[in-house]
Design a protein around this motif. Structure first.
Motif, mmCIF file in Angstrom:
data_model
loop_
_atom_site.group_PDB
_atom_site.id
_atom_site.type_symbol
_atom_site.label_atom_id
_atom_site.label_comp_id
_atom_site.label_asym_id
_atom_site.label_seq_id
_atom_site.Cartn_x
_atom_site.Cartn_y
_atom_site.Cartn_z
ATOM 1 N N CYS A 160 8.887 15.824 -9.258
ATOM 2 C CA CYS A 160 8.679 17.494 -9.430
ATOM 3 C C CYS A 160 7.895 17.392 -10.372
ATOM 4 O O CYS A 160 7.457 18.736 -11.004
ATOM 5 C CB CYS A 160 10.149 18.124 -9.348
ATOM 6 N N CYS A 182 11.419 16.096 -2.334
ATOM 7 C CA CYS A 182 11.856 14.880 -3.270
ATOM 8 C C CYS A 182 13.348 14.742 -3.081
ATOM 9 O O CYS A 182 13.963 14.649 -2.077
ATOM 10 C CB CYS A 182 11.820 15.829 -4.624
ATOM 11 N N CYS A 194 11.922 20.799 -4.413
ATOM 12 C CA CYS A 194 11.354 20.941 -5.891
ATOM 13 C C CYS A 194 11.491 22.618 -6.075
ATOM 14 O O CYS A 194 10.904 23.077 -5.386
ATOM 15 C CB CYS A 194 10.107 20.496 -6.246
ATOM 16 N N CYS A 199 14.489 19.107 -9.243
ATOM 17 C CA CYS A 199 14.663 18.430 -7.815
ATOM 18 C C CYS A 199 16.293 18.850 -7.531
ATOM 19 O O CYS A 199 17.074 18.302 -8.091
ATOM 20 C CB CYS A 199 14.416 17.130 -7.662
#
Length: 463
Positions: A160, A182, A194, A199
């Motif tokens: 992220c 993610c 994200c 995440c």
């Protein structure tokens, strides 16, 4: 010397190019310190090779600088190293000073004095540790006389973030990447996305054992549920106990209910799950009519017989066991037995209906597992937080002016034109102001007039 330097320089340039391509980090420039031409050696060295070691005293590394040993007179400076030419004593500073200092301040060169030429020589080194002063490089080393390192990728292992490096900012720094999907590496979650630079996913493991005497959690390493015993307040749901406590993961009663009604002519007992139950002791309580005989038990028929109260069981009669989460309670002997559990299901495959003890209210508890969300445009449907959801099926866009959308009933992609006038790109460098018309992307012919009457202007596919 020049013949040996060029391959080293070529090798360094390759390493520097690799570092730049791998991380986008500025590798220090190859500005070498000014160096006298070794070919100008008046001793007759015309091949470019360095003079023989025995003919040229060397200064060890860059140690010493332009000043060598401490002194109080010129005599103290005999044998001092660090430069060329006459060496004298700076009495005020108490140090030996060379006429020509040979320290170039570069840890990647060996500085020496050519005694015959009375000139400094600087030999580039390939290898050895140094510090290029750039926080955006790592593994700094000497390459062809220059200190440089490989790109610092600044990888924080976070999908992220964008990993960046700036010498002006002191090295590595990270910005939100803007990515949607993610992996938080937590087997207890799914649908990870994200949120800024973090995440996170939605918990998928429902670790509720419905036991108030355990703390329930999902192990982020194994993804399995963990139930740890606690000492929380609890209720064993047994009317025959009045005090309760959690012990070894179970709720147990610690004090029994006192059912003594202070009547000598009744038997006083507490039935687990029912509470206090009373029945007349035959021939004990004198009476003149049935109205005088009542043991407060819905599962007995009380009457006055032969001058004393007596009871008869009402087998199968309806009663109330005191639990609102049961229905159809019936008498078994003189005891009111629980009926069937109250139905609390809501036809949702992602929840389990439960009745709340004490209130009789229904509650829905999320459960994991596969399901069908009824949408033909999703796949891999699964239960998440009590709802069924799947991953959307992507429709390939057929053109710059056409939109493809999945039909939730059929699962097929249906194509429709974008509104006329929508911006698009027809991929032709010879048009401009491209726009959609009837599902087709078209543009105006670009003018290539350069205003020069002596040229023939035209446009090719590339523009």
């Amino acid at each position: 010397m020049r013949a040996r330097f060029l391959p080293l320089l070529a090798g360094f340039l390759s390493a520097a190019a690799l570092a730049a391509s791998c991380g986008g980090v500025n590798v220090p420039s190859l500005d070498l310190p000014a160096q006298p031409d070794p070919g100008a050696d008046p001793a007759g060295d015309t091949t470019g090779a360095d003079p023989a070691p025995e003919a040229v005293p060397e200064v060890a590394g860059d140690a010493g600088g332009d000043v060598a040993d401490k002194c109080t007179s010129d005599a103290d400076c005999e044998g001092a190293t660090g430069g060329c030419g006459t060496v004298t004593c700076d009495k005020a500073a108490g140090k030996c000073v060379f006429e020509v200092p040979c320290d170039d301040g570069n840890p990647c060169t060996i500085d020496r004095c050519d005694a015959a030429a009375k000139a400094c020589r600087y030999e580039p080194q390939n290898g050895g540790e140094c510090d290029d002063g750039n926080p955006c490089t790592v593994d700094d080393g000497c390459f062809a006389g220059v200190c440089a390192g490989l790109a610092n990728h600044c990888d924080d292992q976070n999908a992220c973030t964008r990993d960046l490096c700036s010498p002006a900012k002191g090295g590595c720094f990270h910005e939100a990447s803007g990515l949607g999907v993610c992996d938080d590496n937590n087997p207890c979650t799914s649908g990870d996305t994200c949120d800024g630079d973090v995440c996170a996913g939605t918990p998928t493991a429902v670790c509720d054992d419905k036991n108030p005497c355990t703390d329930d959690s999902c192990d982020p390493v194994t993804g399995k549920c963990v139930f740890m015993s606690n000492e929380a307040p609890c209720d064993d749901a047994d009317p025959c106990t009045v005090e309760h406590a959690c012990s070894s993961g179970k709720c147990v009663g610690t004090k029994a209910l006192d059912c003594d009604d202070n009547e000598d002519c009744t038997t006083d007992v507490c039935v687990k799950g029912l509470g206090c139950q009373y029945a007349f002791v035959p021939g004990c309580l004198k009476c003149a009519s049935d109205a005088e005989c009542n043991d407060s038990n819905a599962c007995t028929a009380d009457y006055c017989g032969t001058g004393a109260c007596a009871s008869a069981p009402l087998e199968g009669a309806g009663c109330e066991d005191g639990d609102p989460c049961t229905e159809g309670d019936r008498c078994v002997g003189t005891v009111c037995a629980a009926g069937l559990p109250r139905a609390c299901e809501d036809d949702n495959p992602c929840t389990a209906g439960e009745c709340v003890a004490g209130t009789g209210e229904c509650m829905q508890v999320p459960v994991p597992g596969g399901c069908d969300d009824g949408n033909a445009c999703t796949s891999g449907d699964t239960c998440v937080s009590g709802a069924c959801a799947g991953s959307p099926l992507a429709c390939e866009q057929p053109g710059p002016c056409l939109s493809a959308i999945c039909d939730s009933a059929t699962g097929l992609c249906e194509t429709s034109p974008l509104p006329d006038g929508s911006s698009c790109d027809d991929g032709d460098g010879c048009t401009s102001d491209d726009a959609c018309a009837g599902g087709t992307c078209m543009g105006r012919a670009a003018s290539c007039d350069d205003g020069d009457p002596c040229t023939i202007d035209g446009c090719t596919a590339g523009g």
